[in-house]
Design a protein around this motif. Structure first.
Motif, short mmCIF file in Angstrom:
data_model
loop_
_atom_site.label_atom_id
_atom_site.label_comp_id
_atom_site.label_asym_id
_atom_site.label_seq_id
_atom_site.Cartn_x
_atom_site.Cartn_y
_atom_site.Cartn_z
N VAL A 124 3.64 5.75 -5.75
CA VAL A 124 3.47 5.80 -7.20
C VAL A 124 2.36 6.78 -7.57
O VAL A 124 2.50 7.60 -8.49
CB VAL A 124 3.15 4.39 -7.75
N LEU A 125 1.22 6.73 -6.83
CA LEU A 125 0.09 7.62 -7.12
C LEU A 125 0.47 9.08 -6.92
O LEU A 125 0.16 9.94 -7.76
CB LEU A 125 -1.09 7.25 -6.22
N ILE A 126 1.18 9.37 -5.82
CA ILE A 126 1.61 10.75 -5.55
C ILE A 126 2.58 11.23 -6.63
O ILE A 126 2.51 12.36 -7.08
CB ILE A 126 2.25 10.83 -4.14
N LEU B 143 0.83 -1.21 0.00
CA LEU B 143 0.00 0.00 0.00
C LEU B 143 0.86 1.26 0.00
O LEU B 143 0.55 2.24 -0.69
CB LEU B 143 -0.93 -0.01 1.22
N ILE B 144 1.95 1.24 0.77
CA ILE B 144 2.87 2.39 0.80
C ILE B 144 3.47 2.62 -0.58
O ILE B 144 3.56 3.75 -1.07
CB ILE B 144 3.97 2.17 1.85
N PHE B 145 3.87 1.52 -1.25
CA PHE B 145 4.45 1.64 -2.59
C PHE B 145 3.43 2.21 -3.58
O PHE B 145 3.75 3.11 -4.38
CB PHE B 145 4.93 0.25 -3.07
N VAL C 202 2.72 10.25 -9.77
CA VAL C 202 1.96 10.51 -11.00
C VAL C 202 1.24 11.85 -10.92
O VAL C 202 1.24 12.64 -11.88
CB VAL C 202 0.96 9.36 -11.27
N ILE C 203 0.61 12.14 -9.77
CA ILE C 203 -0.12 13.40 -9.60
C ILE C 203 0.83 14.59 -9.68
O ILE C 203 0.57 15.57 -10.39
CB ILE C 203 -0.88 13.40 -8.25
N LEU C 204 1.97 14.50 -8.99
CA LEU C 204 2.95 15.59 -9.02
C LEU C 204 3.51 15.78 -10.42
O LEU C 204 3.73 16.91 -10.88
CB LEU C 204 4.08 15.30 -8.03
N GLY C 205 3.74 14.67 -11.11
CA GLY C 205 4.26 14.77 -12.47
C GLY C 205 3.29 15.45 -13.41
O GLY C 205 3.69 16.27 -14.23
#
Length: 654
Positions: free
Chosen positions: A643-645, A637-639, A647-650
């Motif tokens: 990854v989600l954060i 879940l941490i991984f 993608v959003i920042l990118g």
């Protein structure tokens, strides 16, 4: 042994399918092209399998040596079958290895080539770990697999770059790109040389080889050393044929690396006490000799000297063939010794010629061949490379003269050290008496399945030595194919092709004369020995006065270590010595012992420190692997959150 018979039938069918077409291409030229389709939506659609002169040469080596090794395997595996070991999977992987090597040398599609290359590496890995109940065997197998994946990584990078630039996976599409940009071609060649050089065992990419060969069964060591590592040479030759005229930098790079490889390999071969490990280092040495021929050929192309190029490439191709013959023969001899004595340690052996005369005779012949002595095949290829080196001295460049003079001296030193190495091995193993009373003493030689393949290889080594002009003529088409791109750029060279072919034939006839002189000398020696033996019965025999010394003790014999110690003592900085000494403590000591283990300096000062650091670093994460399922779900879940954060920042930043 049902699996064995199925395997040998498959190989015979493949032999019948490939042999005559490949031989026809090798003798008459041309190409045989078969287009393979794996479905309209497959990435492997429209793959060309091509048998050209280069492929044909390697196909014949793979087929002949594969069949011979398979026959030998029947005798070698018999004791394992008697112990109840299942060899069906082993045979399956052996057949897979041979088929994958054939696919590698015929495939002209980059993506499919990588797949076949990986199958070749994986099948050979499973063959190496045949005795997987031994920890050292598994360690050697894992080390081999790691090196092979480093190798394929470089090859993938090369083909990825070329495929992106050309828009195609076909090898033919790479040639215009490589020929249009010399600096780009140099970079691609260096990356390819590393990838294929790891498979071939060039220094400093050799470290897997001395561990994998002693671990594998002898028929596997034979096919890996005699054939599989040559697929790396095939890859280098294929890249050269796509580049055309190489730069001087590439030519000198290959020559210098090959000189280092030959010297390093033979030096460490001398220092080994394990017979198969010695043969493994000897394979490194011979890959260096093959590389020297390649370097000379590249120099000839770079300086527009066609005679130098042809001598170098012919010597390299011929030594590729010769090494596959005498190295398989030597590994078979090592297998016979191991099956009968259950040891590969030369320090414990001795006197085997009394009970294993056929094995001893074949091993002696192979030792003479690998030492490049006439009238055997190793002499022909090495002298051909010498011809190329001496002809290269005519290139009117001072730096070239210095490098080639050093190369000639180095190759002569390699030959001298090879003689020291194999006189040590043969004399310690087969002459004298056993050096360890606990050694299992064989009562007879091996069976026909193990001796017949050795006899065939011995005949091949002798025929090539006595009739080299016909073999050189057969190799003319592959050699001209390698430099065909250079011919297109230099029409004058193309016009002199017949003249050059005639020159090569004349060189081979000269070598044949030397071999027949050597054969005549050997026959004279044989006749003298026969006369001596026939008269021996008429001579009255009596004990020679020994000055009060009645009988030599087996401990008074030279060991493998003591035989080469005076030579190796001059080169101490090049080794890491691990001594095992029991000094005599009395005037008449009951026991004393000396042995030395030579450790590869690359292994000692580079590989082991990296492994220790890797082990230390990974040990810091041991607490994370506590066996708690809930903890593993938490890590996942941490991984996913990271990854989600990301993608959003990118997306915000873009």
């Amino acid at each position: 042994m049902i699996g064995y018979f199925i395997g040998i039938i498959i190989l015979l069918l493949v032999f019948l399918a490939y042999f005559m077409p490949a031989l026809g291409v090798l003798l008459n030229g041309g190409e045989i092209i078969k287009t393979l389709n794996f479905g309209s939506h497959s990435v492997f659609q429209g793959i060309n399998a091509v048998i050209d002169p280069i492929s044909a040469f390697f196909i014949l080596i793979i087929l002949v040596m594969g069949i011979i090794s398979m026959v030998y395997a029947k005798g070698y595996l018999k004791p394992y079958v008697a112990q109840g070991k299942n060899i069906n999977y082993h045979i399956m992987f052996f057949v897979t290895l041979v088929l994958s090597m054939l696919a590698v040398v015929t495939c002209q599609n980059a993506l499919f080539f990588i797949v076949c290359w990986e199958i070749m590496s994986l099948s050979s890995f499973f063959l190496v770990i045949f005795e997987n109940d031994k920890k050292e065997i598994l360690d050697a197998g894992v080390k081999y697999l790691v090196f092979m994946h480093i190798s394929v990584l470089f090859i993938i990078v090369v083909f990825a770059i070329l495929s992106i630039k050309s828009g195609s996976y076909d090898f033919a599409s790479f040639a215009p790109i490589l020929k249009s940009n010399r600096h780009f071609a140099d970079v691609i060649f260096l990356l390819a040389f590393i990838g294929f050089g790891i498979k071939s065992g060039f220094v400093p990419f050799h470290n897997w080889l001395p561990d994998a060969h002693p671990a594998a069964p002898s028929h596997v060591s034979a096919i890996m050393s005699g054939v599989m590592i040559k697929t790396g040479v095939y890859g280098i030759l294929r890249i050269i044929s796509l580049i055309g005229a190489p730069s001087k930098f590439i030519a000198y790079f290959v020559l210098i690396i090959s000189l280092i490889t030959a010297l390093y390999g033979v030096l460490y071969a001398i220092s080994q006490n394990d017979f198969k490990r010695m043969l493994a280092y000897s394979s490194i040495e011979n890959m260096g000799i093959i590389g020297i021929g390649l370097g000379v050929g590249l120099l000839g192309l770079a300086y527009n000297q066609p005679v130098v190029a042809l001598l170098g490439f012919t010597g390299s191709a011929l030594h590729t063939l010769n090494h596959s013959i005498f190295k398989e023969l030597l590994f078979f001899a090592a297998g016979n010794i191991y099956i009968k004595t259950h040891t590969k340690n030369m320090e414990a052996l001795g006197g085997l010629i009394k009970t294993m005369p056929c094995t001893a005779g074949f091993c002696l012949l192979a030792s003479l061949a690998i030492c490049a002595l006439p009238p055997l095949n190793g002499f022909i290829s090495e002298v051909m490379i010498y011809f190329g080196l001496f002809k290269g001295l005519e290139i009117n460049v001072f730096s070239n003269f210095i490098i080639l003079a050093f190369a000639i001296a180095s190759l002569a030193l390699v030959g001298t050290m090879a003689i020291l190495c194999f006189t040590k091995a043969f004399s310690v193993i087969f002459l004298g008496n056993p050096r360890d009373t606990r050694m299992l003493r064989p009562e007879n030689d091996c069976d026909i399945f193990m001796l017949a393949p050795m006899g065939v290889l011995s005949i091949m080594a002798l025929i090539i030595g006595l009739f080299p002009q016909y073999v050189v003529k057969m190799l003319s088409l592959p050699v001209f194919h390698v430099v065909s791109a250079f011919h297109v750029q230099n029409p004058a060279v193309m016009q002199t092709t017949k003249t050059l072919s005639k020159l090569m034939f004349e060189q081979a006839v000269f070598l044949q004369t030397l071999c027949f002189i050597a054969l005549a000398l050997l026959i004279c020696i044989g006749l003298l020995m026969f006369l001596k033996l026939s008269l021996y019965k008429k001579i009255e025999k009596a004990e020679t006065w020994g000055c009060g010394y009645n009988k030599a003790d087996y401990n008074a014999q030279y060991t493998a270590s003591s035989y080469v110690s005076p030579f190796l003592s001059m080169l101490k900085p090049l080794f890491k010595n691990v001594f095992n000494i029991e000094k005599p403590k009395k005037i008449f000591p009951s026991s004393a012992h000396f042995s030395v283990q030579i450790e590869d300096i690359e292994e000692a000062y580079l590989i082991k420190p990296v492994l220790k650091f890797d082990e230390w670093f990974l040990s810091k994460f041991e607490k994370l692997q506590d066996g708690n399922l809930q903890a593993y779900i938490k890590y996942g879940l941490i991984f996913l959150a990271i990854v989600l954060i990301s993608v959003i920042l990118g997306s915000i930043l873009l």
